[in-house]
Design an enzyme around this catalytic site. Structure first.
Site, short mmCIF file in Angstrom:
data_model
loop_
_atom_site.label_atom_id
_atom_site.label_comp_id
_atom_site.label_asym_id
_atom_site.label_seq_id
_atom_site.Cartn_x
_atom_site.Cartn_y
_atom_site.Cartn_z
N GLU A 168 -11.58 -7.71 15.60
CA GLU A 168 -10.84 -7.90 14.36
C GLU A 168 -10.05 -6.65 13.96
OE1 GLU A 168 -11.75 -9.67 9.87
OE2 GLU A 168 -13.41 -8.99 11.13
N LYS A 204 -6.42 -15.22 9.35
CA LYS A 204 -7.76 -15.48 8.83
C LYS A 204 -7.66 -16.33 7.56
CE LYS A 204 -11.97 -12.72 7.93
NZ LYS A 204 -12.43 -11.31 7.89
N CYS A 246 -13.68 -13.94 12.47
CA CYS A 246 -14.88 -13.45 11.78
C CYS A 246 -15.37 -14.42 10.69
CB CYS A 246 -14.64 -12.05 11.22
SG CYS A 246 -16.19 -11.13 10.91
#
Length: 560
Positions: free
Chosen positions: A50, A119, A156
């Site tokens: 990430e 994200k 994530c």
């Protein structure tokens, strides 16, 4: 012409690396080196973690347009590298688009960026506050077609939250889930990650590869330990914890879809080893990434300074630690011997600087102001502050960072002196309760962790572990003159801090109500000290600072 893999085989390299926040060119160079390594091993695709090019977490750096522009240029430059018919890449980078600034990945192959994904689920709890600086992806991400394989890339928190990102990817035709992560360490976190991944595998029906960052970043330690779960819920591979590496995994398409059939299977360390290695890695990266050549600490003959000395030698090497014993009239002969024995066992430089003259000088200077008052804690604290001043003078003179050595039990109840023993740049045991310090000290005396630069054998003398702890600020003092026994104190504190339990529930565990009330009061009134404490490695689920943010001005007490 882009290189094609065999139709039913995909070799994915997992780049479990240690980036540095803000070192965009350094991180790009590290990524290029990893891709070259993966290419030599026959990889088709390299998965980075990430926000790798920025370093994670970049916090408010992403509010700077120049930082965002530099990150995007690095991503574009890296994408051009893929024109060599080598492996494609998935790499994390912050991107500014019309919809806002996003925590994103770019997918590059054939010399260009073929896809971007944002994200969707931004974490805003504990150590995370991404909603301050990022906008969530405006749409649910779809899979990316890579050489005939449809790959889903949740980032994530997209697999930790409840937004159904993985299910959406599966419904959109994804065949494999590749997840770049920046998941910090806390005790027993590996079990939690496995459970989260298995839940997503069950809900999506797809295999999942979890690639996690490695390294220390201020108070956070990222432990790596990347892994994959196949669609049958089995652990397909497990990478090492606390070790930087690029691993090749082989995936095969069968009648039931894709499965990882080859990859490393490393053993995850037990609790004490994991905690010790997290502290060691956090200290090493804080010192090295911030450019300190060496460190200095006060070696008192107590267990806290002894384990910090061991961690410093293990993390940095004996030649980079200077230990200083600063005796006063209350320092016992045992402490003098124990400190010297510890320094000798570790092989570090050891100096003795008596503090009689500075303490007596302060006392003399204050005689008129203090006339008619009784001696007490103020005079005791002059000893600690003299020691803190000496350590800071050595730091200023030689450029050494001061390692401060207070444990979580002491910091919880304010059993520490501002501008004295709290002086320092970093505290590797800040998030360890006293009994955990003892447990790690015993463990280190019988083990040398991988990557440690220190010696084997007993490095913390047995007498340091066995004797009653004392600040030695007055004759025959022990910590438990003013505190409950540490096993009792630590249990009460874990109830209050880690579990946010009420007083009645803590008393129901067998603790004295008045003692619980007193510890709760000490915990609250010490908040102002903790706000001024050095940063230190996060080990528990709720450390002071990032995870626990209580007001300094606070009159609440649980009297129910």
């Amino acid at each position: 012409m882009t290189k094609k893999s065999t139709p039913d085989i995909l070799r994915i390299a997992v780049a479990q690396l240690n980036p540095t926040v803000g070192d965009i060119q350094g991180n790009l160079a590290k990524a290029r080196e990893a891709r070259a390594d993966a290419a030599r091993q026959g990889a088709d695709l390299v998965l980075f973690t990430e926000l790798f090019l920025a370093g994670y977490p970049p916090e408010d750096l992403v509010l700077k347009p120049a930082f965002l522009a530099a990150c995007e240029r690095a991503a574009e430059d890296f994408a051009k590298d893929t024109a060599d018919n080598g492996p494609g890449v998935i790499i994390g980078v912050p991107l500014k688009r019309k919809s806002g600034v996003h925590n994103a990945i770019v997918f590059a192959d054939g010399g260009k960026i073929v896809a971007e994904r944002f994200k969707v689920d931004l974490p805003n709890y504990g150590e995370f506050d991404e909603k301050r600086v990022f906008q969530p992806g405006p749409d649910m991400p779809g899979p990316v077609n890579f050489r005939g394989v449809r790959i889903g890339i949740p980032i994530c928190e997209d697999i930790w939250g409840e937004l159904g990102v993985c299910e959406t990817l599966a419904e959109s035709g994804a065949e494999i889930l590749l997840v770049p992560n920046g998941s910090p360490y806390y005790r027993a976190k590996m079990d939690v990650r496995h459970q989260v991944a298995i839940r997503q595998v069950i809900e999506s029906g797809l295999p999942l590869l979890y690639a996690n960052q490695l390294g220390g970043q201020d108070e956070l330690v990222f432990d790596g330990a990347s892994f994959a779960i196949n669609a049958d819920h089995s652990l397909a591979f497990q990478m090492s914890q606390f070790e930087e590496t690029v691993a090749i995994t082989m995936w095969r398409r069968g009648d039931e879809g894709w499965a990882c059939v080859e990859g490393p299977m490393s053993k995850i360390p037990e609790r004490e080893e994991a905690d010790y290695r997290a502290c060691m890695l956090g200290l090493r990266d804080y010192v090295n990434k911030n450019g300190f050549k060496n460190v200095v600490l006060g070696l008192s003959g107590g267990v806290d300074s002894a384990i910090c000395a061991a961690l410093a030698v293990d993390a940095l090497g004996e030649e980079r630690l200077r230990a200083i014993m600063m005796p006063y009239r209350y320092t016992s002969s045992d402490s003098l011997k124990d400190a010297e024995d510890c320094a000798r066992a570790l092989g570090c430089r050891y100096d003795i600087v008596p503090i009689h003259e500075p303490v007596d000088g302060f006392s003399h200077a204050l005689t008129q102001l203090f006339e008619g008052t009784k001696e007490g804690i103020t005079e005791e604290n002059l000893q600690s502050r003299a020691r803190g001043t000496i350590l800071m003078a050595v730091s200023n003179k030689f450029g050494s960072m001061v390692v401060t050595t207070g444990n979580k039990s002491e910091m919880s109840v304010g059993y520490a002196t501002l501008y004295g023993d709290m002086n320092g740049g970093f505290n590797p045991i800040k998030d360890l309760y006293k009994m955990q310090v003892y447990a790690l000290s015993r463990w280190r005396n019988t083990h040398v962790p991988p990557g440690a630069l220190g010696p084997s054998g007993e490095v913390i003398p047995k007498n340091i572990i066995d004797k009653a702890p004392s600040a030695e600020l007055r004759p025959n003092q022990t910590d438990q003159d003013s505190l409950p026994p540490y096993p009792v104190l630590d249990d009460i504190l874990e109830c209050l801090v880690e579990n946010e339990m009420g007083v009645d529930d803590i008393v129901a565990r067998g603790h004295d109500r008045d003692t619980v009330h007193r510890i709760e009061h000490l915990l609250y009134i010490a908040e102002y000290k903790r706000r001024q404490a050095a940063p230190g490695v996060k080990i528990t689920k709720k450390n002071f600072g990032r995870d626990r943010r209580y007001p300094i001005t606070n009159r609440f007490r649980d009297r129910g």
